[in-house]
Design a protein around this motif. Structure first.
Motif, PDB file in Angstrom:
ATOM      1  N   GLY A   1      -1.731  10.114   2.190  1.00 33.92           N
ATOM      2  CA  GLY A   1      -0.559  10.001   3.035  1.00 33.92           C
ATOM      3  C   GLY A   1      -0.901   9.867   4.508  1.00 33.92           C
ATOM      4  N   ILE A   2      -1.913  10.574   4.968  1.00 38.20           N
ATOM      5  CA  ILE A   2      -2.345  10.477   6.368  1.00 38.20           C
ATOM      6  C   ILE A   2      -2.850   9.066   6.673  1.00 38.20           C
ATOM      7  N   VAL A   3      -3.616   8.499   5.728  1.00 40.11           N
ATOM      8  CA  VAL A   3      -4.083   7.117   5.888  1.00 40.11           C
ATOM      9  C   VAL A   3      -2.888   6.160   5.969  1.00 40.11           C
ATOM     10  N   ASN A   4      -1.885   6.403   5.132  1.00 37.15           N
ATOM     11  CA  ASN A   4      -0.697   5.562   5.109  1.00 37.15           C
ATOM     12  C   ASN A   4       0.044   5.600   6.450  1.00 37.15           C
ATOM     13  N   ILE A   5       0.160   6.773   7.052  1.00 38.59           N
ATOM     14  CA  ILE A   5       0.822   6.899   8.354  1.00 38.59           C
ATOM     15  C   ILE A   5       0.099   6.058   9.401  1.00 38.59           C
ATOM     16  N   LEU A   6      -1.216   6.114   9.411  1.00 37.38           N
ATOM     17  CA  LEU A   6      -1.989   5.337  10.385  1.00 37.38           C
ATOM     18  C   LEU A   6      -1.756   3.834  10.216  1.00 37.38           C
ATOM     19  N   LEU A   7      -1.695   3.364   8.969  1.00 37.90           N
ATOM     20  CA  LEU A   7      -1.466   1.946   8.723  1.00 37.90           C
ATOM     21  C   LEU A   7      -0.071   1.514   9.183  1.00 37.90           C
TER      22      LEU A   7
ATOM     23  N   PHE B   1       0.827  -1.207   0.000  1.00 42.62           N
ATOM     24  CA  PHE B   1       0.000   0.000   0.000  1.00 42.62           C
ATOM     25  C   PHE B   1       0.861   1.257   0.000  1.00 42.62           C
ATOM     26  N   THR B   2       1.980   1.214   0.715  1.00 48.62           N
ATOM     27  CA  THR B   2       2.889   2.356   0.737  1.00 48.62           C
ATOM     28  C   THR B   2       3.475   2.606  -0.650  1.00 48.62           C
ATOM     29  N   MET B   3       3.847   1.538  -1.341  1.00 45.89           N
ATOM     30  CA  MET B   3       4.351   1.687  -2.706  1.00 45.89           C
ATOM     31  C   MET B   3       3.265   2.227  -3.632  1.00 45.89           C
TER      32      MET B   3
ATOM     33  N   ALA C   1       6.381 -11.764  -4.751  1.00 42.68           N
ATOM     34  CA  ALA C   1       6.142 -10.605  -3.885  1.00 42.68           C
ATOM     35  C   ALA C   1       6.538  -9.310  -4.585  1.00 42.68           C
ATOM     36  N   MET C   2       7.663  -9.330  -5.296  1.00 37.89           N
ATOM     37  CA  MET C   2       8.098  -8.137  -6.021  1.00 37.89           C
ATOM     38  C   MET C   2       7.124  -7.798  -7.143  1.00 37.89           C
ATOM     39  N   ALA C   3       6.592  -8.819  -7.807  1.00 36.59           N
ATOM     40  CA  ALA C   3       5.598  -8.579  -8.859  1.00 36.59           C
ATOM     41  C   ALA C   3       4.321  -7.999  -8.260  1.00 36.59           C
ATOM     42  N   ASN C   4       3.922  -8.507  -7.084  1.00 35.13           N
ATOM     43  CA  ASN C   4       2.745  -7.948  -6.411  1.00 35.13           C
ATOM     44  C   ASN C   4       2.970  -6.479  -6.059  1.00 35.13           C
ATOM     45  N   MET C   5       4.181  -6.170  -5.565  1.00 33.79           N
ATOM     46  CA  MET C   5       4.486  -4.798  -5.205  1.00 33.79           C
ATOM     47  C   MET C   5       4.489  -3.894  -6.440  1.00 33.79           C
ATOM     48  N   SER C   6       5.028  -4.410  -7.533  1.00 34.42           N
ATOM     49  CA  SER C   6       5.015  -3.641  -8.776  1.00 34.42           C
ATOM     50  C   SER C   6       3.597  -3.456  -9.299  1.00 34.42           C
ATOM     51  N   ALA C   7       2.752  -4.471  -9.101  1.00 36.27           N
ATOM     52  CA  ALA C   7       1.356  -4.332  -9.515  1.00 36.27           C
ATOM     53  C   ALA C   7       0.665  -3.241  -8.713  1.00 36.27           C
ATOM     54  N   CYS C   8       0.982  -3.157  -7.413  1.00 39.20           N
ATOM     55  CA  CYS C   8       0.419  -2.075  -6.588  1.00 39.20           C
ATOM     56  C   CYS C   8       0.939  -0.726  -7.047  1.00 39.20           C
TER      57      CYS C   8
END
Length: 509
Positions: free
Chosen positions: A216-222, A39-41, A163-170
């Motif tokens: 970004g605020i949502v990301n900080i909370l996660l 999600f961060t990526m 996992a890297m492919a999943n991250m790239s998909a995100c």
């Protein structure tokens, strides 16, 4: 096929079930944390692309002294900030809980997006305020190094490519959503609404940046509430993360010894630089090129290119899904080589051909068959009206003699680059993480991100200068030459780009 599906399903069934994360709670926590990194990526990608198609018209609106050359610096500022920040955040993450650099970087990103939304307020030098805001947004995006190092350290060698492919998909999903959100918000228009109590002009240019700040605020909370430190070795054995308790050594010693192949590391960085350089050129020039060639207005340029980039992002997700299967069968290196060849074809097709020339601002001077006096009268009439000038600016001398790129060429090139780039992107840093092996990767990933950021810094500057002075023929010919050089380098270093454990004979390739 069922056996393959079971081995790839890291979301539901642990790989090497007897050895990897035998504790079910630890396994679930590990993948929850990895999903936070996904999600961060995703949000990092959204933060960059959500304004990319509107930077040029917004820059023209707030500061009339800005030209296409300065646009290159504005786009490059993001990557320059990221290049500076990536090794610093990577080093930080090697010795402290990753939550700290992540929260700090995302907070900087939020503040910088708010700054971007107010760059119209100063009475002068607005273009430099936009430059600084994008540099700070990029500095906050330096957390990509932390994200990649976390995912590399929290997955076994067998899980890594998936996992890297999943991250790239995100990341690609963010690439889709960013331009799509910008295109959707373009209905607000250039005027929008004025919120006097915060002195804010909420319009098609500022709303996307503010939305990115909210993400970004949502990301900080996660990150604060969900992320936990996890680390496994290449075999998938759970080990204590050295940055979880700084003074404590690994609770399970790594059973792979040996040095990292530094030649392979440098080669991977160079290839990653070239891949990111090429795509930075493409995304920077897409809006000015289409406005020059197809005589689109600023609003049309933002809307149409937003839709095109969103389609490319969706295409990229399909490519990432395909890469997980293809790399399993043929290997990572052949996929990387194939991606480079497809990118070359994409830029080759984009070269100008034929004898049709672009429309010139204010009037189609070259191709007009009407008497010159009539053209001059029409030109003066248009220039004195409030109609927005469209077409290729006459001050770009190449517009008068370089054939136009037609829409079919542009869309075909977009499609091919949308296939080749994601394949090269995911394979380059998947190979890199495997080359580094089971050792802490924060600093190394920081350098990889820095090399990519350097490419994103130089690419926009390069293309804006070459495109403005010499035109698309020179710009895209040089890119084709760079892609060929990358292909030759990959071929020369092909046998050295292998996983650390494979190189030292611990795991068979």
């Amino acid at each position: 096929m069922s056996q393959f599906s079971e081995s790839e399903s890291e979301e539901s069934t642990p790989l090497l079930k007897g050895d990897v994360d035998s504790d079910e709670a630890a396994y679930k926590s590990r993948w929850r944390s990895i999903r936070v990194m996904y999600f961060t990526m995703f949000l990092s990608s959204v933060g960059f692309t959500i304004v990319i198609t509107s930077i040029w018209p917004f820059l023209q609106r707030i500061d009339t002294t800005a030209d296409a050359s300065f646009l290159g610096w504005v786009v490059a500022a993001y990557s320059l900030g990221q290049m500076v920040a990536s090794p610093l955040f990577g080093l930080w993450s090697n010795h402290r809980p990753r939550r700290e650099p992540l929260v700090c970087s995302i907070f900087i990103n939020v503040a910088a997006n708010i700054y971007y939304s107010y760059v119209y307020l100063p009475t002068s030098e607005n273009k430099y305020h936009m430059l600084m805001s994008r540099a700070f947004v990029g500095f906050g995006a330096g957390n990509v190094a932390v994200v990649r190092s976390y995912v590399a350290g929290a997955t076994s060698l067998q899980e890594r490519t998936s996992a890297m492919a999943n991250m790239s998909a995100c990341q690609a999903l963010g690439f889709i959503l960013g331009p799509a959100l910008q295109a959707g918000l373009s209905v607000i228009g250039e005027t929008g609404w004025i919120l006097d109590f915060v002195r804010l002009q909420l319009n098609m240019y500022t709303a996307p940046a503010l939305l990115a700040a909210c993400f970004g605020i949502v990301n900080i909370l996660l990150v604060v509430l969900v992320l936990r430190e996890h680390r496994v070795d290449d075999h998938g054995k759970q080990i204590r993360a050295i940055n979880y308790i700084a003074e404590e050594r690994l609770s399970v010693s790594l059973d792979v010894e040996g040095d990292i192949d530094q030649v392979a590391v440098v080669t991977s960085n160079v290839l990653f630089f070239i891949i990111l350089f090429i795509f930075a050129v493409f995304e920077t020039i897409s809006t000015p090129l289409s406005m020059d060639m197809f005589a689109w207005t600023r609003t049309q340029g933002v809307l149409y290119n937003g839709i095109i980039l969103a389609c490319i992002g969706f295409e990229s997700i399909l490519v990432f899904l395909a890469v997980k299967v293809i790399s399993k069968r043929f290997g990572d290196r052949p996929v990387l080589l194939g991606g480079l060849i497809i990118i070359f074809c994409g830029f080759f097709i984009l070269l100008p051909w034929g004898n049709t020339y672009p429309k010139i601002q204010w009037a189609d001077i070259r191709n007009s068959s009407r008497p010159s006096q009539e053209v001059i009268v029409e030109t003066l009439a248009v220039s004195n009206s409030s109609v927005e000038a469209t077409g290729c600016p006459a001050e770009q001398a190449w517009c008068l003699y370089t054939p136009a790129i037609n829409l079919a060429q542009y869309l075909t090139s977009d499609f091919l680059i949308g296939v080749g780039y994601p394949a090269c992107n995911v394979m380059s840093y998947t190979l890199y993480s495997k080359i580094l092996g089971p050792k802490p990767q924060g600093v190394y990933m920081g350098w990889l991100t820095a090399s990519g950021s350097g490419a994103r810094t130089l690419g926009p500057v390069f293309v804006s200068q070459v495109y403005t002075l010499l035109g698309p023929r020179w710009a895209f010919s040089l890119i084709c030459g760079i892609v060929l050089a990358a292909t030759v380098l990959l071929g020369a270093m092909y046998k050295r780009l292998i996983a650390f454990s494979v190189r030292h004979g611990v795991i068979q390739e």
